[in-house]
Enzyme design. Structure first.
Site, short mmCIF file in Angstrom:
data_model
loop_
_atom_site.label_atom_id
_atom_site.label_comp_id
_atom_site.label_asym_id
_atom_site.label_seq_id
_atom_site.Cartn_x
_atom_site.Cartn_y
_atom_site.Cartn_z
N SER A 53 50.22 45.84 37.26
CA SER A 53 49.23 44.80 36.99
C SER A 53 49.43 44.23 35.58
O SER A 53 50.54 43.88 35.21
CB SER A 53 47.83 45.37 37.19
N ASP B 290 48.90 40.86 47.98
CA ASP B 290 48.16 41.05 46.73
C ASP B 290 47.69 39.69 46.19
O ASP B 290 48.52 38.80 45.98
CB ASP B 290 49.10 41.73 45.72
#
Ligand code: NAG
Ligand code: NAG
Ligand code: NAG
Ligand code: NAG
Length: 535
Positions: free
Chosen positions: A200, A457
């Site tokens: 991330s 995602d």
């Protein structure tokens, strides 16, 4: 130097704070639900067994005690002084001559990352290569706090340049513990390959570290790496609409359309409608914010049921259950809206220990000005407001799964409410995303820099594997992998028995082991001889 007692206290720091999943849900999708966070935190403290003096609350095996790295508060000379940057180490697979794997803790308490050292990507890579595993906590998070408050001024050292330099300084000056039996010199990056891993935000940092500190970082794995920063990230919701169950999405889109239409009708319809959801006193934008709440569950899914949230499925099941519908006065209300309302009352409003306006109302700045060290919601939000953006409003047009009242202004206004200008620093009007994007953006590439992403995602839109990013070919030097139906950094965790992982997770882990082994062979070749001494 810190005393042994203090170090051991650091190692067993009581985890007073909402768990990582709750934090994420409240703070990372859409305008952060700060007031609810504060209310839950107050409740948690009131109920907590922790009395402020108990050092017995261990969160992990004693072998994973926190260590302290003496880190500069400001690498660019603004102030003098150092703070304790925490890190954890695991040497159970280490063989002198082996690599070092450094996992970047990113925007959370580093202790939350310990499972990745125990059974996740660090354990897998170290076991395969005789490596030393390290989790390095990010400045300002967890126990690595260099300041006395989280005021605007005190947060000014929470920026990309300083926090990247932290990692560089750590790698340059890391001292192996005596019992490893290796010279400090042997673990310097010219003698030992350092492989950097992040997921991330930390994934973007992994890519930046490889690109900007090639002499320190031999290779990097950037998982769900958001190398592209953007102020308006309405596309966060596109992958949800594309990959989630289509009946659920169509029902949700229909409900949102109808709710937005009802909000246009004269008084008292809007108030009665909000009343159905248990939030009659909220203004339209805050109501939209409450409706948005369950959308954060999409990315909270994981392939491992033990760490996955089932919130998304629960929400979709509730929404599409059918039923009779209802009425507000003479107006008919669809079953979907009735179901949505019941869900919000029971799963969102019910969490609020006080009243709904107190928990979900954002029109009173007072609570956003609290800036003591307990207000950890101020950290990532500060990064958002200064350098990263990622506000998540409704799209300007097209079908939507959130109310049009969630505007960019609404989503970003908290930056002004929470961070009044200080004496030394002012948050810009809009985040200055140039700092991030100038580091490479969608085009960021380097030898021995791998990108791993999840197909579904929401954050893939901000990574080099976004649909709109320039197409690339995977190679050993620049590996790429997309986890089918995967969400956020799904390669980071693992099971104790790896053969019980689903095939697509075993595949990505095997892929990572293979290219890392290749990178290590390249290091050996580049050095000729393995230059390691025994102490
Ligand atoms: C930091 O320390 C150096 C050396 O002692 C000194 O010259 C400098 O003025 C100090 N800087 C600040 C901001 O206090
Ligand atoms: C370590 O790697 C070996 C060789 O691949 C494997 O057989 C073993 O199961 C691994 N151990 C753990 C604990 O993952
Ligand atoms: C705003 O919130 C503070 C603290 O929660 C409270 O004391 C104050 O009365 C509120 N102001 C308004 C106008 O509601
Ligand atoms: C934004 O950041 C960049 C790079 O960090 C800097 O050069 C530029 O001056 C900043 N822009 C503004 C408006 O502050």
């Amino acid at each position: 130097m810190l005393s042994a007692l203090l170090l051991s206290l650091l190692g067993v720091a009581p985890v007073l704070g909402l768990d990582a999943a709750t934090n994420h849900r409240l703070l990372k999708t859409g305008r952060p639900q700060v007031a609810l966070w504060q209310a839950l935190r107050a409740q948690e403290k009131a109920n907590s067994l922790y009395d402020g003096s108990d050092d017995q609350v261990a969160f992990s095996a004693p072998s994973h005690e926190a260590h302290c790295f003496d880190q500069s508060i400001s690498h660019f000379g603004e102030v003098n002084g150092t703070f304790c940057q925490r890190y954890w180490m695991d040497d159970r697979y280490y063989k002198p001559g082996g690599p070092v794997f450094l996992l970047d803790g990113g925007e959370t308490d580093g202790a939350d990352r310990l499972p990745f050292l125990e059974t996740g990507i660090l354990q897998i890579l170290s076991n395969a290569t005789g490596g030393l595993s390290i989790v390095l906590e990010h400045r300002y998070y967890g126990g690595s706090v260099p300041v006395e408050s989280f005021s605007t001024d005190d947060l000014r050292f929470l920026n990309n340049a300083d926090s990247l330099e932290d990692s560089a300084n750590f790698i340059r000056n890391f001292k192996p513990p005596k019992h490893l039996g290796v010279y400090t010199e042997a673990l310097k990056p010219k003698n030992t390959p350092w492989i950097y891993y992040g997921g991330s935000y930390a994934g973007a940092r992994a890519a930046f570290m490889r690109k900007e500190y090639p002499d320190l970082v031999w290779g990097a794995i950037a998982s769900s790496a958001v190398t592209h920063a953007q102020i308006n990230m309405a596309e966060y919701f596109d992958p949800i609409q594309k990959y989630a169950d289509q009946t659920c999405i169509a029902t949700l889109q229909g409900a949102i359309r109808a709710i937005d239409a009802l909000l246009e009708l004269p008084h008292p319809v809007p108030t009665l409608l909000k009343g159905l959801f248990g939030v009659a006193g909220l203004e339209n934008d805050d109501f939209g914010g409450v409706l948005q709440y369950p959308l954060g569950y999409w990315q909270a899914r994981n392939w491992d049921p033990a760490v996955s949230s089932n919130g998304w499925e629960e929400f979709c099941d509730a929404l599409t259950r059918g039923g009779k519908g209802g009425r507000i006065g003479l107006l008919k209300i669809t079953p979907a809206i009735m179901n949505y309302a019941k869900y919000i009352r029971e799963h969102v409003v019910a969490q609020c220990p006080t009243d709904a306006v107190d928990c979900f109302g954002n029109h009173n700045d007072t609570k956003f000005l609290v800036d003591d060290l307990d207000q950890t919601w101020r950290l990532w939000l500060f990064q958002v407001c200064t350098q990263w953006g990622y506000f998540m409003p409704a799209p300007k047009e097209g079908p939507s799964i959130l109310s049009k009242h969630v505007t960019l202004e609404y989503a970003s206004n908290i930056c002004k409410q929470a961070y009044p200008p200080g004496k030394y620093f002012a948050v810009p009007n809009w985040p200055n995303i140039t700092d991030v994007n100038a580091r490479g953006d969608y085009e960021l590439e380097a030898e021995r820099l791998a990108y791993i992403d999840g197909e579904a995602d929401p954050w893939r839109t901000m990574t080099p594997q976004a649909d709109i990013a320039p197409k690339r070919k995977s190679s050993v030097d620049k590996p790429l992998h997309l986890i089918e139906d995967g969400v956020h950094h799904w390669d980071e965790n693992g099971l104790e028995h790896h053969d019980l992982e689903p095939p697509k997770i075993r595949d990505v882990h095997e892929f990572e082991v293979l290219f890392v082994q290749e990178w290590l062979a390249q290091f050996r070749e580049s050095k000729g001889v393995w230059n390691v001494g025994k102490e």
